[in-house]
Design a protein around this motif. Structure first.
Motif, PDB file in Angstrom:
ATOM      1  N   CYS A  17      -0.241  45.953 -14.323  1.00 18.47           N
ATOM      2  CA  CYS A  17      -0.502  44.558 -14.666  1.00 18.47           C
ATOM      3  C   CYS A  17      -1.670  44.042 -13.847  1.00 18.47           C
ATOM      4  O   CYS A  17      -1.880  44.454 -12.711  1.00 18.47           O
ATOM      5  CB  CYS A  17       0.730  43.679 -14.449  1.00 18.47           C
ATOM      6  SG  CYS A  17       1.223  43.492 -12.736  1.00 18.47           S
ATOM      7  N   ARG A  18      -2.442  43.180 -14.463  1.00  9.85           N
ATOM      8  CA  ARG A  18      -3.559  42.537 -13.778  1.00  9.85           C
ATOM      9  C   ARG A  18      -3.298  41.057 -13.550  1.00  9.85           C
ATOM     10  O   ARG A  18      -4.080  40.390 -12.877  1.00  9.85           O
ATOM     11  CB  ARG A  18      -4.849  42.712 -14.578  1.00  9.85           C
ATOM     12  CG  ARG A  18      -5.429  44.111 -14.492  1.00  9.85           C
ATOM     13  CD  ARG A  18      -6.835  44.135 -15.047  1.00  9.85           C
ATOM     14  NE  ARG A  18      -7.459  45.426 -14.904  1.00  9.85           N
ATOM     15  CZ  ARG A  18      -8.085  45.847 -13.812  1.00  9.85           C
ATOM     16  NH1 ARG A  18      -8.130  45.064 -12.754  1.00  9.85           N
ATOM     17  NH2 ARG A  18      -8.641  47.033 -13.767  1.00  9.85           N
ATOM     18  N   GLY A  19      -2.235  40.551 -14.130  1.00 10.78           N
ATOM     19  CA  GLY A  19      -1.942  39.132 -13.962  1.00 10.78           C
ATOM     20  C   GLY A  19      -0.461  38.847 -14.096  1.00 10.78           C
ATOM     21  O   GLY A  19       0.260  39.569 -14.790  1.00 10.78           O
ATOM     22  N   ILE A  20      -0.012  37.803 -13.405  1.00 16.24           N
ATOM     23  CA  ILE A  20       1.389  37.395 -13.455  1.00 16.24           C
ATOM     24  C   ILE A  20       1.455  35.913 -13.793  1.00 16.24           C
ATOM     25  O   ILE A  20       0.767  35.087 -13.180  1.00 16.24           O
ATOM     26  CB  ILE A  20       2.109  37.654 -12.119  1.00 16.24           C
ATOM     27  CG1 ILE A  20       2.082  39.150 -11.799  1.00 16.24           C
ATOM     28  CG2 ILE A  20       3.548  37.148 -12.173  1.00 16.24           C
ATOM     29  CD1 ILE A  20       2.764  39.515 -10.493  1.00 16.24           C
ATOM     30  N   ILE A  21       2.261  35.582 -14.780  1.00 17.92           N
ATOM     31  CA  ILE A  21       2.493  34.195 -15.181  1.00 17.92           C
ATOM     32  C   ILE A  21       3.893  33.790 -14.730  1.00 17.92           C
ATOM     33  O   ILE A  21       4.876  34.460 -15.053  1.00 17.92           O
ATOM     34  CB  ILE A  21       2.360  34.027 -16.706  1.00 17.92           C
ATOM     35  CG1 ILE A  21       0.903  34.271 -17.134  1.00 17.92           C
ATOM     36  CG2 ILE A  21       2.825  32.643 -17.149  1.00 17.92           C
ATOM     37  CD1 ILE A  21       0.698  34.254 -18.642  1.00 17.92           C
ATOM     38  N   PHE A  22       3.965  32.696 -13.985  1.00 17.63           N
ATOM     39  CA  PHE A  22       5.235  32.206 -13.466  1.00 17.63           C
ATOM     40  C   PHE A  22       5.709  30.980 -14.243  1.00 17.63           C
ATOM     41  O   PHE A  22       4.908  30.138 -14.653  1.00 17.63           O
ATOM     42  CB  PHE A  22       5.104  31.800 -11.991  1.00 17.63           C
ATOM     43  CG  PHE A  22       4.856  32.936 -11.053  1.00 17.63           C
ATOM     44  CD1 PHE A  22       5.911  33.668 -10.526  1.00 17.63           C
ATOM     45  CD2 PHE A  22       3.564  33.265 -10.680  1.00 17.63           C
ATOM     46  CE1 PHE A  22       5.678  34.717  -9.646  1.00 17.63           C
ATOM     47  CE2 PHE A  22       3.314  34.313  -9.800  1.00 17.63           C
ATOM     48  CZ  PHE A  22       4.380  35.039  -9.280  1.00 17.63           C
ATOM     49  N   ASP A  23       7.012  30.879 -14.393  1.00 15.83           N
ATOM     50  CA  ASP A  23       7.658  29.630 -14.790  1.00 15.83           C
ATOM     51  C   ASP A  23       7.805  28.775 -13.530  1.00 15.83           C
ATOM     52  O   ASP A  23       7.727  29.290 -12.409  1.00 15.83           O
ATOM     53  CB  ASP A  23       9.026  29.947 -15.400  1.00 15.83           C
ATOM     54  CG  ASP A  23       9.885  28.714 -15.582  1.00 15.83           C
ATOM     55  OD1 ASP A  23       9.425  27.760 -16.230  1.00 15.83           O
ATOM     56  OD2 ASP A  23      11.011  28.705 -15.052  1.00 15.83           O
ATOM     57  N   LEU A  24       8.038  27.479 -13.693  1.00 19.00           N
ATOM     58  CA  LEU A  24       8.174  26.591 -12.536  1.00 19.00           C
ATOM     59  C   LEU A  24       9.633  26.247 -12.248  1.00 19.00           C
ATOM     60  O   LEU A  24      10.208  26.701 -11.262  1.00 19.00           O
ATOM     61  CB  LEU A  24       7.361  25.310 -12.768  1.00 19.00           C
ATOM     62  CG  LEU A  24       7.452  24.234 -11.679  1.00 19.00           C
ATOM     63  CD1 LEU A  24       6.989  24.770 -10.326  1.00 19.00           C
ATOM     64  CD2 LEU A  24       6.638  23.005 -12.084  1.00 19.00           C
ATOM     65  N   ASP A  25      10.247  25.452 -13.118  1.00 21.52           N
ATOM     66  CA  ASP A  25      11.598  24.935 -12.865  1.00 21.52           C
ATOM     67  C   ASP A  25      12.640  26.041 -12.927  1.00 21.52           C
ATOM     68  O   ASP A  25      12.739  26.758 -13.926  1.00 21.52           O
ATOM     69  CB  ASP A  25      11.948  23.851 -13.893  1.00 21.52           C
ATOM     70  CG  ASP A  25      10.949  22.712 -13.885  1.00 21.52           C
ATOM     71  OD1 ASP A  25      10.813  22.061 -12.844  1.00 21.52           O
ATOM     72  OD2 ASP A  25      10.300  22.490 -14.926  1.00 21.52           O
ATOM     73  N   GLY A  26      13.413  26.167 -11.863  1.00 25.02           N
ATOM     74  CA  GLY A  26      14.462  27.172 -11.828  1.00 25.02           C
ATOM     75  C   GLY A  26      13.982  28.543 -11.410  1.00 25.02           C
ATOM     76  O   GLY A  26      14.789  29.454 -11.226  1.00 25.02           O
ATOM     77  N   THR A  27      12.667  28.690 -11.249  1.00 26.32           N
ATOM     78  CA  THR A  27      12.104  29.970 -10.827  1.00 26.32           C
ATOM     79  C   THR A  27      11.459  29.837  -9.453  1.00 26.32           C
ATOM     80  O   THR A  27      11.913  30.447  -8.490  1.00 26.32           O
ATOM     81  CB  THR A  27      11.069  30.480 -11.852  1.00 26.32           C
ATOM     82  OG1 THR A  27      11.707  30.635 -13.127  1.00 26.32           O
ATOM     83  CG2 THR A  27      10.487  31.823 -11.415  1.00 26.32           C
ATOM     84  N   LEU A  28      10.422  29.034  -9.355  1.00 27.23           N
ATOM     85  CA  LEU A  28       9.755  28.855  -8.066  1.00 27.23           C
ATOM     86  C   LEU A  28      10.521  27.901  -7.152  1.00 27.23           C
ATOM     87  O   LEU A  28      10.319  27.910  -5.940  1.00 27.23           O
ATOM     88  CB  LEU A  28       8.328  28.347  -8.274  1.00 27.23           C
ATOM     89  CG  LEU A  28       7.421  29.254  -9.118  1.00 27.23           C
ATOM     90  CD1 LEU A  28       6.003  28.706  -9.146  1.00 27.23           C
ATOM     91  CD2 LEU A  28       7.428  30.685  -8.592  1.00 27.23           C
ATOM     92  N   TYR A  29      11.363  27.084  -7.735  1.00 32.32           N
ATOM     93  CA  TYR A  29      12.248  26.236  -6.930  1.00 32.32           C
ATOM     94  C   TYR A  29      13.561  26.050  -7.676  1.00 32.32           C
ATOM     95  O   TYR A  29      13.635  26.220  -8.895  1.00 32.32           O
ATOM     96  CB  TYR A  29      11.598  24.881  -6.626  1.00 32.32           C
ATOM     97  CG  TYR A  29      11.688  23.881  -7.760  1.00 32.32           C
ATOM     98  CD1 TYR A  29      12.676  22.903  -7.781  1.00 32.32           C
ATOM     99  CD2 TYR A  29      10.793  23.916  -8.829  1.00 32.32           C
ATOM    100  CE1 TYR A  29      12.771  21.991  -8.822  1.00 32.32           C
ATOM    101  CE2 TYR A  29      10.877  23.015  -9.865  1.00 32.32           C
ATOM    102  CZ  TYR A  29      11.871  22.049  -9.855  1.00 32.32           C
ATOM    103  OH  TYR A  29      11.971  21.156 -10.889  1.00 32.32           O
ATOM    104  N   ASP A  30      14.595  25.707  -6.922  1.00 29.90           N
ATOM    105  CA  ASP A  30      15.928  25.495  -7.487  1.00 29.90           C
ATOM    106  C   ASP A  30      16.023  24.064  -8.003  1.00 29.90           C
ATOM    107  O   ASP A  30      15.940  23.117  -7.225  1.00 29.90           O
ATOM    108  CB  ASP A  30      16.978  25.752  -6.398  1.00 29.90           C
ATOM    109  CG  ASP A  30      18.390  25.390  -6.849  1.00 29.90           C
ATOM    110  OD1 ASP A  30      18.622  25.283  -8.065  1.00 29.90           O
ATOM    111  OD2 ASP A  30      19.256  25.211  -5.971  1.00 29.90           O
ATOM    112  N   PHE A  31      16.175  23.909  -9.300  1.00 32.99           N
ATOM    113  CA  PHE A  31      16.282  22.576  -9.892  1.00 32.99           C
ATOM    114  C   PHE A  31      17.678  21.989  -9.726  1.00 32.99           C
ATOM    115  O   PHE A  31      17.843  20.793  -9.480  1.00 32.99           O
ATOM    116  CB  PHE A  31      15.931  22.637 -11.383  1.00 32.99           C
ATOM    117  CG  PHE A  31      16.182  21.347 -12.121  1.00 32.99           C
ATOM    118  CD1 PHE A  31      15.255  20.320 -12.083  1.00 32.99           C
ATOM    119  CD2 PHE A  31      17.353  21.159 -12.846  1.00 32.99           C
ATOM    120  CE1 PHE A  31      15.489  19.127 -12.749  1.00 32.99           C
ATOM    121  CE2 PHE A  31      17.594  19.975 -13.520  1.00 32.99           C
ATOM    122  CZ  PHE A  31      16.660  18.955 -13.477  1.00 32.99           C
TER     123      PHE A  31
END
Length: 250
Positions: A17-31
């Protein structure tokens, strides 16, 4: 089945892989945790300010499955209204509406006050997952492109990024707010747009998110690789990512 999926030729040492796409809510922080704290603070304010008439509203203090009805009704209304109206996030106006529907004993003005209480408590308590910054720094070091794709509206999403300190890593060049392109996940459209903005091919892109119905199905629709994030299994996720970004690109 969750996890990163690779095609056979890539498992033999080609580009992972050359790139990673992240989700925000519930992934990078706990909602959910700050939402629970915010709800407790909101009801506490209503009770301490004598906005709750306990004598005429005793039913709100009854319990069902060990939880007070005032709490259960709030969550039920919140998610019901979100689904019915197509909301993708929580704004003050939305919270005012939810509180009025869940707890009709409050006046419109009181509902606005309580919505403000929920809002500020929520943002006081949101925190990044501890693995996020070390991983983002690692990806920068390895020159792996990173992007953020969220169903949050831009305004609220940008507040979250500032509070969480993520505005250092994500900006207008590597973020897609799905509302802006009128195609929320799991549509493949925002995934394609973000990959193009990042300058990476879709089949060299990995998507990480916590929601199968939006993040994972969206990645599948866009023919991207994916990893279903599960809290408590961060080490497994990071080992997989580092294993594949450390491959020599050809």
């Amino acid at each position: 089945m969750s996890g990163i999926r690779f095609k056979k030729h890539e498992m033999r040492g080609m580009i992972m892989c050359r790139g990673i796409i992240f989700d925000l809510d519930g992934t990078l922080y706990d909602f959910f945790t700050p939402s629970k704290i915010a709800l407790e603070e909101t009801w506490k304010r209503a009770y301490n300010d004598s906005l709750v008439d306990t004598y005429n509203n005793e039913w709100l203090f009854e319990k069902q499955n060990g939880e007070y009805l005032w709490k259960l009704i709030f969550w039920d209304k919140l998610y019901t209204i979100k689904d019915q109206k197509g909301y993708q996030d929580i704004s003050k106006n939305f919270l005012t509406h939810v509180i009025k529907e869940a707890w009709p004993l409050f006046s419109a003005n009181n509902c606005q006050v309580l919505a403000d209480t929920w809002w500020y408590s929520f943002f006081d308590n949101i925190k990044l997952e501890p693995w996020v910054i070390p991983l983002l720094e690692r990806l920068l070091e390895r020159e792996i492109s990173t992007g953020l794709l969220s169903n949050s509206p831009r305004g609220i999403g940008e507040i979250k990024l500032q509070v969480l300190g993520l505005d250092k890593y994500f900006n207008s060049s590597n973020i897609i707010w799905a509302h802006d392109v009128k195609a929320p996940k799991p549509s493949k459209t925002p995934f394609y747009i973000l990959a193009k903005n990042l300058g990476i091919h879709v089949n060299k892109t990995l998507v990480i998110g916590d929601n199968y119905n939006t993040d994972i199905l969206g990645a599948k629709n866009a023919d991207m690789y994916y990893h279903l994030y599960e809290q408590g299994k961060e080490d497994q996720m990071i080992k997989k990512i580092e294993k594949h970004i450390d491959k020599r690109f050809t």
